[in-house]
Design a protein around this motif. Sequence first.
Motif, mmCIF file in Angstrom:
data_model
loop_
_atom_site.group_PDB
_atom_site.id
_atom_site.type_symbol
_atom_site.label_atom_id
_atom_site.label_comp_id
_atom_site.label_asym_id
_atom_site.label_seq_id
_atom_site.Cartn_x
_atom_site.Cartn_y
_atom_site.Cartn_z
ATOM 1 N N ILE A 145 95.617 -15.978 87.495
ATOM 2 C CA ILE A 145 94.376 -15.712 86.769
ATOM 3 C C ILE A 145 93.862 -17.004 86.135
ATOM 4 N N MET A 163 92.360 -12.020 75.388
ATOM 5 C CA MET A 163 93.163 -11.329 76.396
ATOM 6 C C MET A 163 92.316 -10.441 77.307
ATOM 7 N N HIS A 164 91.282 -9.813 76.755
ATOM 8 C CA HIS A 164 90.514 -8.893 77.603
ATOM 9 C C HIS A 164 89.734 -9.657 78.671
ATOM 10 N N LEU A 166 90.818 -12.019 80.424
ATOM 11 C CA LEU A 166 91.724 -12.264 81.550
ATOM 12 C C LEU A 166 91.748 -11.096 82.522
ATOM 13 N N ILE A 167 91.476 -9.901 82.014
ATOM 14 C CA ILE A 167 91.616 -8.754 82.917
ATOM 15 C C ILE A 167 90.290 -8.351 83.557
ATOM 16 N N TYR A 168 89.187 -8.933 83.089
ATOM 17 C CA TYR A 168 87.902 -8.573 83.693
ATOM 18 C C TYR A 168 87.860 -8.850 85.202
ATOM 19 N N LEU A 170 90.154 -8.566 87.229
ATOM 20 C CA LEU A 170 90.951 -7.553 87.919
ATOM 21 C C LEU A 170 90.186 -6.241 88.034
ATOM 22 N N MET A 171 89.304 -6.004 87.083
ATOM 23 C CA MET A 171 88.517 -4.776 87.174
ATOM 24 C C MET A 171 87.517 -4.886 88.311
ATOM 25 N N ILE B 134 91.017 -2.188 76.258
ATOM 26 C CA ILE B 134 90.298 -3.468 76.308
ATOM 27 C C ILE B 134 89.925 -3.911 74.900
ATOM 28 N N LEU B 137 93.008 -5.398 73.492
ATOM 29 C CA LEU B 137 93.251 -6.720 74.085
ATOM 30 C C LEU B 137 92.346 -7.773 73.454
ATOM 31 N N ALA B 138 91.109 -7.368 73.180
ATOM 32 C CA ALA B 138 90.119 -8.327 72.682
ATOM 33 C C ALA B 138 90.491 -8.886 71.316
ATOM 34 N N PHE B 140 93.233 -10.218 70.604
ATOM 35 C CA PHE B 140 94.237 -11.272 70.745
ATOM 36 C C PHE B 140 93.776 -12.346 71.717
ATOM 37 N N ASN B 141 94.185 -13.562 71.425
ATOM 38 C CA ASN B 141 93.971 -14.653 72.372
ATOM 39 C C ASN B 141 95.229 -14.862 73.200
ATOM 40 N N LEU B 142 95.010 -15.379 74.389
ATOM 41 C CA LEU B 142 96.145 -15.684 75.257
ATOM 42 C C LEU B 142 97.152 -16.581 74.547
ATOM 43 N N MET B 163 101.183 -10.361 84.722
ATOM 44 C CA MET B 163 100.163 -10.019 83.736
ATOM 45 C C MET B 163 100.575 -8.833 82.863
#
Lengths: 401, 401
Positions: A145, A163-164, A166-168, A170-171, B134, B137-138, B140-142, B163
């Motif tokens: 990613i 974090m969110h 990163l998953i966009y 994948l959606m 989501i 998740l939002a 938090f930062n990676l 992931m």
Amino acid sequence: MSFIEELENIDLEIPKGGLSAKIALAKKEKRPLRVKLGLDPTKPDIHLGHYVVLRVLRKFLKIGAKIFLVVGDFTAMIGDPSGRDKTRPPLTHQEIQRNAQTYVEQLGRVLDTSKIEVVFNSTWLSKISLENFIKILAKFNLSEILARDDFKQRFNGGFPIAMHELIYPLMQAYDSYYLKADVEIGGSDQLFNMQMGRSLQEAFAESAQVIITTPLLIGIDGVNKMSKSLNNYIAITEEPKDIYAKILAIPDSLIPDYLKLVCDLPKAKKRELLARLQKNVNPFLIKKELAFQIVCQFYDKKAAKDSEEYFYRQFEEEDIKKKIYLKKTFSDLGINKEKFTLLDLVFALGVRNSKSEARRLILQGAVSVNGEKIKDPYFIFKNPKTPLFIRAGQKDFFSIS
Amino acid sequence: MSFIEELENIDLEIPKGGLSAKIALAKKEKRPLRVKLGLDPTKPDIHLGHYVVLRVLRKFLKIGAKIFLVVGDFTAMIGDPSGRDKTRPPLTHQEIQRNAQTYVEQLGRVLDTSKIEVVFNSTWLSKISLENFIKILAKFNLSEILARDDFKQRFNGGFPIAMHELIYPLMQAYDSYYLKADVEIGGSDQLFNMQMGRSLQEAFAESAQVIITTPLLIGIDGVNKMSKSLNNYIAITEEPKDIYAKILAIPDSLIPDYLKLVCDLPKAKKRELLARLQKNVNPFLIKKELAFQIVCQFYDKKAAKDSEEYFYRQFEEEDIKKKIYLKKTFSDLGINKEKFTLLDLVFALGVRNSKSEARRLILQGAVSVNGEKIKDPYFIFKNPKTPLFIRAGQKDFFSIS
């Protein structure tokens, strides 16, 4: 001409074997090819930048493909939950429906929308359980990613990635899996996300979609990708005269790209225009033809003519001269300003390939100087008042000083 | 003694102000303090390593706290979807229920389980929509997630991180938010995940839980954290004689940790044992007392005595001597082996603080040499056969050569 040759005609890089195999498979399974195009429902104006992709879609429509226009409403309704991106307020269901409707109406100007299915990815994404989503996440490593350019740059630069975000991708990938897409079309900036679609399909033991990327169109500022937010765009629904004027305003350096990416003229005609451009023809004249053609594409010939006339009415003769006359100097042309013939000058301008052709042009009465037609190739100029305005044939205008 | 002093008595680092405030708040709101402890349902055997935490839980039970034992069944039922971690096959609902039941039965040996509520996090996690996830998740930062030691090491070392692994800490954090935990207790290796719980609660404008970490107990191998998979553990349900024997087998270096972390003796008694250890008393004798006490904790005094007797029956006299007699050399003690008195020797062994106390010990008949009681402090040895076995008082045994 085969379908793939036709696609190549619009200057696309296509994984040949892959696409042929997909087309053959669909045929064998007696079903239409499934083609996916994603749409951002937060930006409902279709502009020339989109048209690059839509031209490809039109080709697929012609071979009877099933087109899925995927409205990315699921994340649009969420907006940016971190609150950092003020440009992404969450949209309501109504706003998204309205935007999607707008989209389809605009598409109707350039495509047969009766054969396009508009789908909303919230339909399936809102129903994924966390458990199933975890199983999707498990198919990817963080490093895959983070390979996406913008993530990589932000991560390496020490800028936060929520974090969110990163998953966009994948959606979007899941959309391809869910729709069993054979082909996904998108701008080259979508390559990464489209590749995630391939990975996800393969991870779930499905055949991976073929990806067709189109180059990004530079906006009329000549610098950035065309986009509404940068206000460097030409919407396909703008008034004909505005489209016309905006095309005339693009930097000359963009002419080849615009010809290639958004102009539906036959390839031979485009080649001719490019050749003239390379031969020092005033770029403004090429842009005039381009502008005329683009208006024809979204309206018709009448609208294009009206736009042209409207444009000329806006300017005094001198202004137009400044715009349309290509500037040259006598020394550029290797002409001694003290004394020269009309033929010397016309030949030096390079509008014809040989001196005899240049001579014929003058004899035909196709050359005028400061608005006056001169038919004598050996007419002598002695230190004339500058700039000297020359028109040579229908399309080449020069101002020489 | 205040509750917090009691906790400090079991050697915990506690954010004092935070915990006091939480207790006060619960009191003000006329509700019990909400205390969370997470359990891994894939490893249903409770061992001494868990007992470190359970001792703390017992303190909270005493002040009427509401204890939530959170069974992490949601991810346990998923297992490792990437298939890389073969040690994590997905568990069925039945297996998890059975493991949870086992857990509670074991806990019943050391806690009043009637006041503990066992909850399964699938109850709420399986109902989270992707949209709501989501939004979590939002928050938090990676970079925050990658700050966890194991992630950091793997990432920096170029080892893959799937992931879904990245989001597991957030699910554990969500448990705290969902349960409105005032306090979370866990091993120090859970600190990161528990802090995520704090962050998530704060991100959703809730008061952040107070975190109490307990040190990790080293297993009987003296090297690694006690765990079932490393087979270096003492399950609290093992036979008394096995617990007894295993405690005797721990490396001497672990005695202080075991005294501190898993032994319920009064603090003064522990201090005394530690002092004896520092004074060169044979560590084996301290371990005997520790083993006796640990068996008492999980069974009773009778079981402890039986275990002790059983242990001695297993070994010949010489074997026991080898085990329980602390080895010393005459030169260590600064004694000239050619000729010395019993008092010289007993004093040199350091079992009493002064020569007169050592003399009294001998006069009391509390010292024997090679199994024979000698009451004369001035009994003279001349180059005796070695090793010389000395018992000084009830607890100190030496073999001198």
